[in-house]
Scaffold this motif. Structure first.
Motif, mmCIF file in Angstrom:
data_model
loop_
_atom_site.group_PDB
_atom_site.id
_atom_site.type_symbol
_atom_site.label_atom_id
_atom_site.label_comp_id
_atom_site.label_asym_id
_atom_site.label_seq_id
_atom_site.Cartn_x
_atom_site.Cartn_y
_atom_site.Cartn_z
ATOM 1 N N ASP A 1 43.870 49.593 48.190
ATOM 2 C CA ASP A 1 43.302 50.930 48.193
ATOM 3 C C ASP A 1 44.354 51.951 47.788
ATOM 4 N N LEU A 2 43.910 53.185 47.567
ATOM 5 C CA LEU A 2 44.831 54.237 47.191
ATOM 6 C C LEU A 2 45.404 54.978 48.397
ATOM 7 N N ASP A 3 44.850 54.768 49.583
ATOM 8 C CA ASP A 3 45.335 55.528 50.730
ATOM 9 C C ASP A 3 46.588 54.889 51.336
ATOM 10 N N LEU A 4 47.471 55.721 51.827
ATOM 11 C CA LEU A 4 48.752 55.275 52.374
ATOM 12 C C LEU A 4 48.563 54.352 53.574
ATOM 13 N N ILE A 5 47.566 54.598 54.387
ATOM 14 C CA ILE A 5 47.362 53.800 55.600
ATOM 15 C C ILE A 5 47.154 52.325 55.268
ATOM 16 N N SER A 6 46.407 52.019 54.218
ATOM 17 C CA SER A 6 46.194 50.609 53.881
ATOM 18 C C SER A 6 47.505 49.938 53.465
ATOM 19 N N ASP B 1 54.841 50.933 46.160
ATOM 20 C CA ASP B 1 53.559 50.479 45.619
ATOM 21 C C ASP B 1 52.479 51.544 45.776
ATOM 22 N N TRP B 2 52.473 52.244 46.901
ATOM 23 C CA TRP B 2 51.497 53.309 47.109
ATOM 24 C C TRP B 2 51.737 54.440 46.113
ATOM 25 N N THR B 3 52.993 54.795 45.888
ATOM 26 C CA THR B 3 53.321 55.865 44.949
ATOM 27 C C THR B 3 52.863 55.491 43.542
ATOM 28 N N ILE B 4 53.126 54.260 43.123
ATOM 29 C CA ILE B 4 52.712 53.804 41.795
ATOM 30 C C ILE B 4 51.189 53.768 41.685
ATOM 31 N N ALA B 5 50.512 53.417 42.774
ATOM 32 C CA ALA B 5 49.046 53.363 42.755
ATOM 33 C C ALA B 5 48.420 54.739 42.540
ATOM 34 N N GLN B 6 49.160 55.798 42.847
ATOM 35 C CA GLN B 6 48.647 57.151 42.669
ATOM 36 C C GLN B 6 48.679 57.590 41.205
ATOM 37 N N ILE B 7 49.417 56.867 40.360
ATOM 38 C CA ILE B 7 49.575 57.224 38.952
ATOM 39 C C ILE B 7 48.497 56.512 38.143
ATOM 40 N N PRO B 8 47.645 57.262 37.457
ATOM 41 C CA PRO B 8 46.632 56.597 36.620
ATOM 42 C C PRO B 8 47.314 55.726 35.566
ATOM 43 N N GLY B 9 46.946 54.462 35.507
ATOM 44 C CA GLY B 9 47.537 53.547 34.537
ATOM 45 C C GLY B 9 48.802 52.878 35.024
#
Length: 157
Positions: free
Chosen positions: A10-15, A100-108
């Motif tokens: 998921d995109l949320d930090l908690i996950s 990984d969470w930070t990278i997941a926030q970047i489209p692409g």
């Protein structure tokens, strides 16, 4: 491209924080590891500078956080709960989860991004205790861009 090592999708930090294994002994654990990490992250972003500050932050926001997250915690974590937890947390797993969470926030993802390297140093002997229980010190941060071949240095007391 950086390979994701986290089990979270998921995109949320908690996950991502939930994917970090709990290294504590099961006996007496009352607060989930991800909640302690979340409160620590939120506290640090709110300028908490000590374990006491984190405890005060946790007390101040306990009702709102537990209600929003659907948790039933009788009381917020204390400064000693944070102290014992931080002595046992898997720092590499935490860094991986935040990366990984930070990278997941970047489209692409991060495949087309320029790599930046950041390094920080504290001037030896400059640490002074503050009235609030934290520390004041002189620090230097350097940011290097591989694509530009430039390094930018910033120092502050």
């Amino acid at each position: 491209m950086l390979k994701s090592e986290s089990a979270a999708t998921d995109l949320d930090l908690i996950s991502y924080l939930k994917a970090i294994a709990d290294a504590r002994m099961r006996r007496g654990v009352r607060i989930p590891v991800w909640y302690l990490l979340l409160v620590a992250v939120l506290g640090i972003l709110s300028r908490c500078q000590s374990l006491r500050d984190l405890e005060r932050f946790a007390i101040r926001h306990h009702c709102v956080l537990t209600e929003s997250l659907g948790l039933e915690l009788r009381r917020p974590p204390s400064d000693s709960a944070f102290r014992y937890f931080f002595r046992q947390v898997d720092v590499a797993a935490l860094c991986t989860a935040i990366r990984d969470w930070t990278i997941a926030q970047i489209p692409g993802g991060a495949s087309d991004l320029d790599q930046l390297v950041c390094d920080g140093k504290t001037l030896r002997g400059s640490i002074e205790p503050t009235a609030g229980g934290g520390s004041a010190f002189i620090a230097q941060v350097t940011l290097y861009s591989a694509a530009l071949g430039l390094a930018n240095c910033y120092a502050e007391a």
